[in-house]
Scaffold this motif. Structure first.
Motif, PDB file in Angstrom:
ATOM      1  N   TYR A  88      -1.315  28.135 -93.736  1.00  0.00           N
ATOM      2  CA  TYR A  88      -1.919  29.325 -93.162  1.00  0.00           C
ATOM      3  C   TYR A  88      -3.345  29.362 -93.657  1.00  0.00           C
ATOM      4  N   ALA A  89      -4.282  29.142 -92.780  1.00  0.00           N
ATOM      5  CA  ALA A  89      -5.672  29.005 -93.206  1.00  0.00           C
ATOM      6  C   ALA A  89      -6.605  29.754 -92.262  1.00  0.00           C
ATOM      7  N   PRO A  90      -6.535  31.075 -92.262  1.00  0.00           N
ATOM      8  CA  PRO A  90      -7.463  31.838 -91.437  1.00  0.00           C
ATOM      9  C   PRO A  90      -8.857  31.847 -92.055  1.00  0.00           C
ATOM     10  N   ILE A  91      -9.826  32.256 -91.288  1.00  0.00           N
ATOM     11  CA  ILE A  91     -11.172  32.471 -91.808  1.00  0.00           C
ATOM     12  C   ILE A  91     -11.282  33.951 -92.152  1.00  0.00           C
ATOM     13  N   LYS A  92     -11.330  34.251 -93.430  1.00  0.00           N
ATOM     14  CA  LYS A  92     -11.364  35.646 -93.869  1.00  0.00           C
ATOM     15  C   LYS A  92     -12.806  36.142 -93.822  1.00  0.00           C
ATOM     16  N   ASN A  93     -13.178  36.648 -92.674  1.00  0.00           N
ATOM     17  CA  ASN A  93     -14.574  36.997 -92.422  1.00  0.00           C
ATOM     18  C   ASN A  93     -14.873  38.486 -92.544  1.00  0.00           C
ATOM     19  N   CYS A  94     -13.847  39.313 -92.844  1.00  0.00           N
ATOM     20  CA  CYS A  94     -14.052  40.759 -92.910  1.00  0.00           C
ATOM     21  C   CYS A  94     -13.616  41.307 -94.266  1.00  0.00           C
ATOM     22  N   VAL A  95     -14.283  42.350 -94.707  1.00  0.00           N
ATOM     23  CA  VAL A  95     -13.753  43.119 -95.832  1.00  0.00           C
ATOM     24  C   VAL A  95     -12.475  43.797 -95.360  1.00  0.00           C
ATOM     25  N   ASN A  96     -11.429  43.676 -96.144  1.00  0.00           N
ATOM     26  CA  ASN A  96     -10.159  44.297 -95.826  1.00  0.00           C
ATOM     27  C   ASN A  96     -10.333  45.817 -95.795  1.00  0.00           C
ATOM     28  N   PRO A  97     -10.030  46.481 -94.668  1.00  0.00           N
ATOM     29  CA  PRO A  97     -10.172  47.949 -94.636  1.00  0.00           C
ATOM     30  C   PRO A  97      -9.435  48.654 -95.764  1.00  0.00           C
TER      31      PRO A  97
ATOM     32  N   PHE B  48      -9.466  47.882 -98.727  1.00  0.00           N
ATOM     33  CA  PHE B  48     -10.291  47.846 -99.933  1.00  0.00           C
ATOM     34  C   PHE B  48     -11.754  48.190 -99.651  1.00  0.00           C
ATOM     35  N   ALA B  49     -12.018  48.812 -98.516  1.00  0.00           N
ATOM     36  CA  ALA B  49     -13.386  49.151 -98.133  1.00  0.00           C
ATOM     37  C   ALA B  49     -13.796  50.499 -98.722  1.00  0.00           C
ATOM     38  N   ASP B  50     -15.104  50.693 -98.873  1.00  0.00           N
ATOM     39  CA  ASP B  50     -15.595  51.946 -99.455  1.00  0.00           C
ATOM     40  C   ASP B  50     -15.699  53.058 -98.427  1.00  0.00           C
ATOM     41  N   SER B  51     -15.695  52.713 -97.158  1.00  0.00           N
ATOM     42  CA  SER B  51     -15.660  53.701 -96.084  1.00  0.00           C
ATOM     43  C   SER B  51     -15.081  53.012 -94.858  1.00  0.00           C
ATOM     44  N   LEU B  52     -14.526  53.807 -93.963  1.00  0.00           N
ATOM     45  CA  LEU B  52     -13.837  53.249 -92.815  1.00  0.00           C
ATOM     46  C   LEU B  52     -14.449  53.745 -91.517  1.00  0.00           C
TER      47      LEU B  52
ATOM     48  N   GLY C  58     -20.108  44.640 -86.530  1.00  0.00           N
ATOM     49  CA  GLY C  58     -20.746  45.139 -87.737  1.00  0.00           C
ATOM     50  C   GLY C  58     -20.049  46.362 -88.282  1.00  0.00           C
ATOM     51  N   ALA C  59     -19.638  47.253 -87.381  1.00  0.00           N
ATOM     52  CA  ALA C  59     -18.976  48.481 -87.816  1.00  0.00           C
ATOM     53  C   ALA C  59     -17.569  48.220 -88.310  1.00  0.00           C
ATOM     54  N   LEU C  60     -16.861  47.256 -87.699  1.00  0.00           N
ATOM     55  CA  LEU C  60     -15.450  47.028 -88.018  1.00  0.00           C
ATOM     56  C   LEU C  60     -15.222  45.929 -89.042  1.00  0.00           C
ATOM     57  N   CYS C  61     -16.197  45.078 -89.249  1.00  0.00           N
ATOM     58  CA  CYS C  61     -15.942  43.870 -90.044  1.00  0.00           C
ATOM     59  C   CYS C  61     -17.070  43.558 -91.019  1.00  0.00           C
ATOM     60  N   THR C  62     -18.152  43.006 -90.498  1.00  0.00           N
ATOM     61  CA  THR C  62     -19.193  42.471 -91.379  1.00  0.00           C
ATOM     62  C   THR C  62     -19.964  43.550 -92.113  1.00  0.00           C
ATOM     63  N   GLY C  63     -19.937  44.775 -91.582  1.00  0.00           N
ATOM     64  CA  GLY C  63     -20.694  45.844 -92.221  1.00  0.00           C
ATOM     65  C   GLY C  63     -19.938  46.602 -93.287  1.00  0.00           C
TER      66      GLY C  63
END
Length: 773
Positions: A431-440, A442-446, A455-460
């Motif tokens: 199982y080798a996905p590309i983990k390109n997003c901060v896990n919601p 563990f995010a500081d805001s949603l 940007g709003a859902l992933c990279t930001g």
């Protein structure tokens, strides 16, 4: 019976040495110098047929669950737990609360129904009165026989989002100045109403949902998936075209935004009696729906609408070889399906399934009937079995278990375009996905759904304060109580529950109750010549799972006494004692022998995938049996129903809520110290050489620094320091540092704890403990 999953110390990663033997990352156990301020609890409740009696028992356990969170036990001077007095134990001389009462709580529900996933079962058009697709949205419905009402306090105050209950008493000074949640919170004097309303929401989940349940995907989609799809396009409804994701579910994003705080303790409580049965919709280039259809794509015309699937190629049938785990049995790269191109010459694809004299089509299973051997029949009801799906069909379109483990402990996860396509040609265990997003999680805001850009859902997204040790997974599922005799599950316990190596289908040492099988399993009482409930203490006996000419079923992990008999004579929904097939001599051991249309027992199947997630999460998991002990009518009895499970869950949460409880006793040296080190990370500092100047701090050895650098995978790590260990009980003392204390001497209200002297670790730092082997 309940048990806590424990990750063994010897299974950790060696990161350096203070005693010549190396230091092992034990959990890692992140420690807090102060208690958790908020708690968010998500109940993930199976709403398929036969779940009604289990939901009822869960509702009856809510007083035990909420009661202890809001009114914690008192611990007297001898370390004995006593019921809370409602006044933080002030009425009991010398006693203290086990943790501070929870004063800021969110609690919500998602069901197990996510629709057909592109298949022709559980598909919905327009309205969904049966709740076949709840979309992982928070549920705000109750049931009074015919009408479903919403709980007023769960309705969003802004008209969107919400759908959960909140506890926020204004008399508590810690709630002063806090922003109000997007629902109407319960406050002082409303504890009883809070419990009653949540119990009514459990009753509203009902048992008319999809029978191919998405137990794991339901909570993953709500809490973790950065960009949950709005709809699926393709599948059976579009001429068996590949499935694709359309849009973003902004309703879910708004509910997640309102429910999940970035600095709360999070607990998922899963209640299910069956195996997780969701397919990755984009498996096999968009054909994950194939196993969710009455007519498998490409099936011969004679098998239309029979729910029958393809056979496996002969490579799948070879026995598992522990010396070659990646190339034997279902792990063999040549293990494939007779439904795929290029397999027509395989012997299995040129013959009927074992035991069948004739078959509708070679290379395919047969519909269930009264004469075909059980080894040759198939049906949608038995399609998903973690232990046999790949071996039986030559394919497995489900997500890798690691996806769900990562969802609860990894700060990075993939968005939907960077998931692995777990297709027919993929290798087992990769199982080798590309983990390109901060896990919601563990995010500081949603995001609230108003902006659905990447940007709003992933990279930001940015990391917040929550750490993986503040996320817990509790499973009340299909496993016998006898296998949970130990308070903490050891490696040997897990072998009995899952086998030696479930990833590679090595079931050595597994208890027979945990084998997923249509046929009776060796070592358990077989069906008899006359109807009886059997003698096995866990499940009575095996049974003839060919229940009618149109369906098959699996053997049970366990059974239990219902609080009251269920009359099935009138054709009641979700009854297990309906018709001659179920009440025949070899029928399911659930019916009253004197009145076989009266169901007196409930049942659970092995919930293997859910248990595998719990095993991998180690100390962050709690496992309880769905087969509750109902020995009296006193629902307040601590041993009644799911009360033991609720108390075990609170026991585990208590360690995090107190901030310093340790889940397992450590071996102490003669001076009271332990062979552990506490690492303190300074996220705001990056110059290691100039760091570690605060009192009690020192520079760590180079091997520890090297290991710490590796955890950041190329990113600049924060400054990390060794925090000095003190001897004796140090809480409240002037010396700066930490100590390990057991029993009544600790101030955290737990069996063993980490205490801090002085003012504790500096504010804004992250604290982790590493213990030697």
């Amino acid at each position: 019976m309940v048990a806590v999953g424990v990750a063994l110390a010897c299974g950790g990663q060696v990161v350096g040495g203070n005693d010549g033997g190396g230091v092992t990352q034990w959990s890692p156990a992140a420690l807090k110098s102060s208690s958790i301020d908020k708690v968010d609890v998500l109940f993930a409740i199976d709403n398929s047929a036969s779940m009604g009696e289990k939901q009822d028992l869960l509702a009856l356990a809510m007083p035990a669950f909420f009661g202890r969170l809001l009114n914690p036990d008192c611990i007297d001077a001898n370390g004995t737990h006593l019921p809370g007095d409602g006044n933080q134990c002030k009425s009991i001389p010398g006693a203290r609360p086990e943790f501070e009462p929870v004063h800021d709580l969110h609690v919500g529900i998602v069901s197990s129904s996510l629709g057909g996933g592109g298949g022709d079962v559980c598909s919905t058009v327009g309205s969904d009165p049966g709740h076949l697709d709840d979309q992982s949205h928070l549920l705000n419905r109750t049931f009074n026989g015919t009408i479903q009402d919403a709980v007023g306090n769960a309705k969003p105050t802004d008209g969107k989002g919400g759908n959960f209950l909140a506890w926020l008493p204004q008399s508590d000074p810690k709630n002063a100045g806090k922003p109000a949640p997007n629902v109407t919170p319960y406050g002082d004097g409303q504890e009883t109403q809070l419990v009653a309303d949540f119990a009514s929401l459990i009753g509203g989940v009902q048992q008319t949902g999809c029978g191919l349940e998405a137990q794991l995907e339901s909570w993953y989609r709500f809490l973790v998936q950065p960009d949950p799809y709005a709809t699926l396009q393709g599948g059976v409804a579009s001429g068996n075209s590949p499935v694709s994701y359309q849009g973003v579910d902004t309703t879910l994003l708004k509910q997640r935004h309102d429910f999940l705080r970035p600095d709360s303790l999070v607990a998922i409580i899963q209640l299910t009696d069956e195996e997780d049965s969701w397919s990755d919709p984009r498996w096999g280039s968009g054909f994950g729906f194939a196993t969710r259809t009455n007519t498998f794509p490409g099936a011969p015309a004679g098998l239309a609408d029979t729910g029958v699937g393809p056979r496996e190629t002969s490579a799948c049938d070879a026995p598992f070889d522990p010396n070659n785990p990646m190339t034997s049995g279902p792990n063999d790269p040549n293990c494939s399906s007779c439904a795929f191109q290029g397999t027509s010459g395989d012997p299995n694809c040129q013959s009927c399934a074992p035991g069948a004299a004739t078959c509708p089509a070679k290379g395919w299973y047969s519909p269930a009937n009264g004469t075909t051997a059980i080894t040759a029949v198939d049906g949608l009801n038995v399609r998903y079995g973690e232990q046999y799906m790949k071996q039986r069909y030559g394919l497995d379109p489900q997500y890798d278990i690691q996806r769900y483990v990562d969802g609860l402990e990894s700060t990075q996860v993939p968005d939907r375009d960077h998931e692995e396509d777990n297709g027919a040609s993929s290798s087992v265990g990769k199982y080798a996905p590309i983990k390109n997003c901060v896990n919601p999680l563990f995010a500081d805001s949603l995001p609230d759904g108003s902006d659905t850009s990447s940007g709003a859902l992933c990279t930001g997204l940015k990391l917040g304060a929550r750490t993986p040790d503040e996320v817990f997974y509790a499973l009340i599922g299909g496993v016998p109580n006898s296998l949970l005799a130990d308070e903490q599950l050891t490696a040997g316990d897990w072998e009995k529950i899952l086998g030696h190596d479930p990833v590679h289908y090595d079931l050595t040492n597994i208890d027979p109750h945990m084998i997923e099988s249509l046929a009776p399993r060796p070592g358990l009482p077989a069906p008899g010549a006359t109807y009886n409930l059997g003698t096995d203490p866990d499940n009575g006996r095996e049974w003839n799972t060919l229940t009618s000419n149109a369906s098959t079923d699996l053997q049970y992990a366990c059974t239990f006494n219902l609080p009251a008999p269920k009359d099935c004579s009138g054709g009641a929904a979700a009854c297990d004692c309906l018709g001659a097939a179920t009440t025949s001599a070899g029928g399911p051991p659930l019916c009253d022998p004197a009145n076989r249309s009266s169901q007196i027992k409930g049942k659970a199947y092995p919930t293997i995938r859910e248990l595998r997630v719990a095993k991998e999460l180690g100390t962050q998991a709690v496992v309880a049996s769905l087969c509750a002990k109902v020995t009296s009518g006193d629902t307040s009895d601590p041993s009644f129903g799911y009360n033991p499970a609720m108390n075990a869950i609170v026991d585990r949460l208590a360690s995090a809520m107190s901030g310093r409880c340790f889940p397992q006793a450590l071996k102490q040296n003669a001076d009271g110290t332990v062979n552990c080190e506490i690492l303190v990370a300074y996220p705001s500092q990056s110059e290691q050489k100039s760091g570690c100047t605060d009192p009690g701090m020192s520079q760590p050895p180079s091997d520890v620094l090297s290991w710490f650098d590796q955890q950041y995978a190329g990113e600049t790590p924060p400054v990390v320091c060794i925090y000095q260990q003190l001897t004796g009980a140090c809480s409240g003392g002037p010396d700066v540092g930490w100590c390990y204390v057991e029993g009544a001497a600790n101030t955290a209200g737990c069996a063993q704890a980490i205490e801090f002297g002085g003012s504790g670790p500096p504010p804004g730092t992250n604290v982790e403990i590493e213990c030697s082997q």
